[in-house]
Design an enzyme around this catalytic site. Structure first.
Site, PDB file in Angstrom:
ATOM      1  CD  GLU A  86      37.843  49.049  43.626  1.00 20.29           C
ATOM      2  OE1 GLU A  86      38.320  48.028  43.076  1.00 20.29           O
ATOM      3  OE2 GLU A  86      36.683  49.097  44.061  1.00 20.29           O
ATOM      4  CD  GLU A  93      34.904  47.147  39.866  1.00 14.50           C
ATOM      5  OE1 GLU A  93      34.612  45.945  39.881  1.00 14.50           O
ATOM      6  OE2 GLU A  93      36.076  47.566  39.949  1.00 14.50           O
TER       7      GLU A  93
HETATM    8  C1  FCB Z   1      37.264  45.264  42.009  1.00 15.61           C
HETATM    9  C2  FCB Z   1      36.296  45.352  43.163  1.00 15.61           C
HETATM   10  C3  FCB Z   1      36.945  45.319  44.512  1.00 15.61           C
HETATM   11  C4  FCB Z   1      38.119  44.349  44.553  1.00 15.61           C
HETATM   12  C5  FCB Z   1      39.055  44.584  43.398  1.00 15.61           C
HETATM   13  C6  FCB Z   1      40.269  43.706  43.397  1.00 15.61           C
HETATM   14  O1  FCB Z   1      36.611  44.744  40.906  1.00 15.61           O
HETATM   15  O2  FCB Z   1      35.561  46.550  43.083  1.00 15.61           O
HETATM   16  O3  FCB Z   1      35.967  45.026  45.472  1.00 15.61           O
HETATM   17  O4  FCB Z   1      37.652  43.070  44.617  1.00 15.61           O
HETATM   18  O5  FCB Z   1      38.368  44.437  42.203  1.00 15.61           O
END
Ligand code: FCB
Length: 488
Positions: free
Chosen positions: A393, A170
């Protein structure tokens, strides 16, 4: 257990299921084995930055409990584990390699190998060594070269034992939260810094790619981007949503896929743009083997002026007006007038985030809207020539409690079921999604939110370090067990 239509790719063991974590969020042991300080140690120690001034000193004590955590991961029947490597454990300030840091990840990866779990390792999940921040951090182009040296050390050492290398997690968050809005480490709030950090991060990614390929020939190499698609609140806000997507989505993916920043944003923020050197865009757009997609929620936007940004535009308008007034050349006047008109149009097309009422939200306040994941995947697929995609994620923060040994995280397992169905749909519609990682394996240090927000499918009691599988985890376990046995 989670359920998908009979013919779903998700039911096929070729589709990878995994769980994800990140070093600073789980490891703890910040002061051992000569780990250097990271920008998050500093940020946490700064009053007012993190909820109740929590920090990662102990976190889930994964550094010491990794063996039991690998057992836990294996007990979920997942195929893969996405972890991150802490740069401050690997490279000392004088540039020398800290063998003890490499040894820790060696022990961890060996334990995973014994369980047949594929490793996806992120090289940079936000824990920049503080000694680099002291020299400007991501505002200093030199940091990108330091990243390449670090990536070289790690990939030479582990080679193909790491199946998937992720350069950055990110960059939007690192650059914009860290250097533009100042809500993450290192806490700088400045437009130009945000864009400069972004450019240097993307450069670091691009420069590292050939090195990774050389050192780990059989592994796959890519990057993880976060996406929060912008939806217009009504028809009159379509342009606003488009601009917001350009600024927050395409600003990051377009340079990687096409070697270009979106023109609309470039022009809009022209005064804050970094110097782009001749080969930079070619380096940034180095071919990737996969794209990691992090998705949690969507954002609603309407026409309007967003605080900081509108100031920029107003200044531009002022300057343009002055230039018109100062000019006595008619042709020049016309050109400037056109310019002014363009700027005004941009002002109109700017956006304001709005919160919808009466929608479902998670504990952290993010709207639950699974269809946005489907729209995102199909949009990206339509706009770009995507490599294989992994959802790296996805998950929900829930205010969990253990009651009689059970954590009934109903909202979370509903969230997983519904989002996974969208992944299934996206694949049916032609998007090449090859895997899915739940965020997160276990509750952990949620950055500026400290330990207040629980994203784990496994509950962590921070007093005792006891781990308890939540219902959402049991459903993964059951589904993956049935899949393994060919029962689906
Ligand atoms: C993302 C991050 C991860 C976690 C999630 C909830 O932005 O990559 O580390 O904090 O959000």
């Amino acid at each position: 257990m989670y359920k998908f239509p009979k013919d779903s790719k998700l039911n096929n063991p070729e589709f990878i299921f995994g769980v994800a974590t990140a070093s600073y969020q789980i490891e703890g042991a910040t002061g051992v084995d000569e780990r250097c300080e990271s920008i998050w140690d500093t940020f946490c120690a700064t009053p007012g930055m993190v909820y109740k001034q929590h920090n990662g000193d102990i976190a889930c004590n994964h550094y010491n409990l990794y063996e039991q955590d690998v057992e836990l991961i294996s007990s979920l029947n997942v195929d893969a584990y996405r972890l991150s490597i802490a740069w401050p454990r690997i490279i000392r300030e004088d540039g020398s390699v800290n063998q003890k840091g490499l040894d820790f990840y060696d022990r961890l990866i060996t334990a995973l190998e014994k369980k047949n779990i594929t490793v996806m390792a992120t090289l940079y999940h936000w824990d920049l060594p503080q000694y680099l921040e002291d020299k400007g951090g991501w505002l200093n182009r030199e940091t990108s070269f330091k990243f390449v040296e670090y990536a070289d050390v790690v990939s030479k050492y582990f080679g193909d034992r790491i199946g998937f290398y992720v350069t950055l997690n990110e960059p939007w968050c690192s650059a914009f939260h860290g250097y533009r809005y100042g809500i993450h480490a290192p806490g700088i709030a400045d437009e130009a810094s945000g864009f400069l950090a972004c450019h240097n991060l993307l450069l670091a990614h691009g420069m590292a790619m050939p090195i990774l390929r050389k050192n780990a020939k059989k592994s796959k190499h890519g990057i993880v981007l976060n996406f929060t698609p912008n939806y217009p609140v009504d028809e009159s806000s379509i342009e606003a949503a488009k601009f917001a997507d350009d600024e927050h989505t395409h600003w990051f993916i377009k340079p990687i896929m096409e070697g270009k920043y979106p023109e609309s944003v470039y022009q809009h923020f022209i005064d804050y743009m970094p110097t782009i050197e001749v080969n930079d865009m070619a380096i940034i757009s180095e071919k990737i083997d996969f794209l990691g997609v992090n998705f949690y929620s969507r954002s609603m936007v309407t026409n309007g002026r967003q605080g900081k940004v509108s100031d920029t535009i107003l200044k531009k308008l002022e300057r343009a007006e002055i230039r018109i007034l100062e000019s006595d050349d008619v042709l020049e006047d016309e050109t400037k007038a056109e310019q002014l008109q363009k700027l005004m149009n941009q002002k109109e097309s700017h956006y304001l985030s709005v919160d919808l009422q009466d929608v479902e939200r998670t504990h952290i306040g993010w709207e639950v809207h699974p269809e946005a994941l489907l729209k995102l995947l199909t949009d990206l697929h339509r706009i770009y020539k995507l490599p294989p995609v992994y959802i790296t994620e996805n998950g929900a923060a829930v205010d969990d409690h253990v009651v009689d040994g059970v954590v009934d995280d109903e909202q979370r397992y509903r969230y997983y079921q519904n989002h996974l169905l969208m992944v299934h749909e996206a694949i049916k519609m032609g998007v090449d999604v090859r895997g899915y990682f739940a965020w997160s394996l276990m509750d952990n240090f949620e950055w500026a939110e400290g330990y207040k927000m629980r994203f784990g499918i496994v509950y962590v009691d921070y007093e005792t370090q006891e781990r308890t599988l939540k219902k959402s985890a049991i459903k993964f376990q059951e589904f993956l067990n049935a899949r393994k046995k060919g029962l689906l």
